[in-house]
Design an enzyme around this catalytic site. Sequence first.
Site, short mmCIF file in Angstrom:
data_model
loop_
_atom_site.label_atom_id
_atom_site.label_comp_id
_atom_site.label_asym_id
_atom_site.label_seq_id
_atom_site.Cartn_x
_atom_site.Cartn_y
_atom_site.Cartn_z
N LEU A 81 0.85 -1.19 0.00
CA LEU A 81 0.00 0.00 0.00
C LEU A 81 0.89 1.24 0.00
CD1 LEU A 81 -2.61 -1.05 2.71
CD2 LEU A 81 -2.81 -1.24 0.24
N ASP A 82 0.45 2.28 -0.71
CA ASP A 82 1.23 3.52 -0.68
C ASP A 82 0.70 4.41 0.45
OD1 ASP A 82 -1.00 4.86 -1.54
OD2 ASP A 82 -0.32 5.09 -3.60
N SER A 83 1.28 5.61 0.57
CA SER A 83 0.94 6.44 1.73
C SER A 83 -0.53 6.89 1.71
CB SER A 83 1.86 7.65 1.79
OG SER A 83 1.78 8.39 0.58
#
Lengths: 137, 110
Positions: A92-94
């Site tokens: 997952l990205d930020s």
Amino acid sequence: MFRTALLRSARSAVRAAPRCQASIARPARAFAQPKQIIPAAYVQAVRSYASSAGLSQDEVQGRIMDLLKNFDKVQDASKLNGESHFHNDLGLDSLDTVEVVMAIEEEFSIEIPDKEADAIHSVKQAVEYILRQPDAH
Amino acid sequence: MALVAYRNLLRSARIAFQGDANVLSAARVEVRKNFESNRHLQTGTEEFQKQIAHAEEVAKFLRENVVQGEATEGDNYKIRIHEHTERGDNEDIKKNKGKTTLGGTKCCSS
């Protein structure tokens, strides 16, 4: 003016104190004299508000993992466990992480302040945070 | 910083479109799309600051100036005014006479 108020409150506190002691001492005396009956409500009057909402660690972890299971951006669901890191394990990205933390907020009906929310990067951290919140449910 | 803005926007959308799953998810997709399109911006550049300010403005607008209305019988709508909805009193209206509610500034310029 202030002094009289202070004296008055001190005096009433002193007056209240023995009464207070008496009520604490009473059950002890009742214990010594079993014939004396204490009303049940009397005992219940002392309430403990300190207990948590009763969420167990397993329950919190299970709910967070269910939530992540249904989150379509999780790339590799097989890596999902109690220790998973949102970025390193789940890909997952930020921005996704922000969404996950928001979803956790909704799940447990709480609002996580920005500073704490930014510190949550893994399932374990989320579980620990929720367990620290008395009003999470 | 961008993450705070993103969270703030999602919160605002949640307040503005509470209980309206279609619009809420559309709003989330739109917010995400706009953040994705600015992903290349470097932190601290002028353009970055501008986009963050824009995000904050949109969040404020959604929170304070958008209300949901549910159609009831006839042409009536039941408006859901919540605690964050901007409310002026008579004094405010006199003070801003001749100006728009935004105080003459252009909001959400794009």
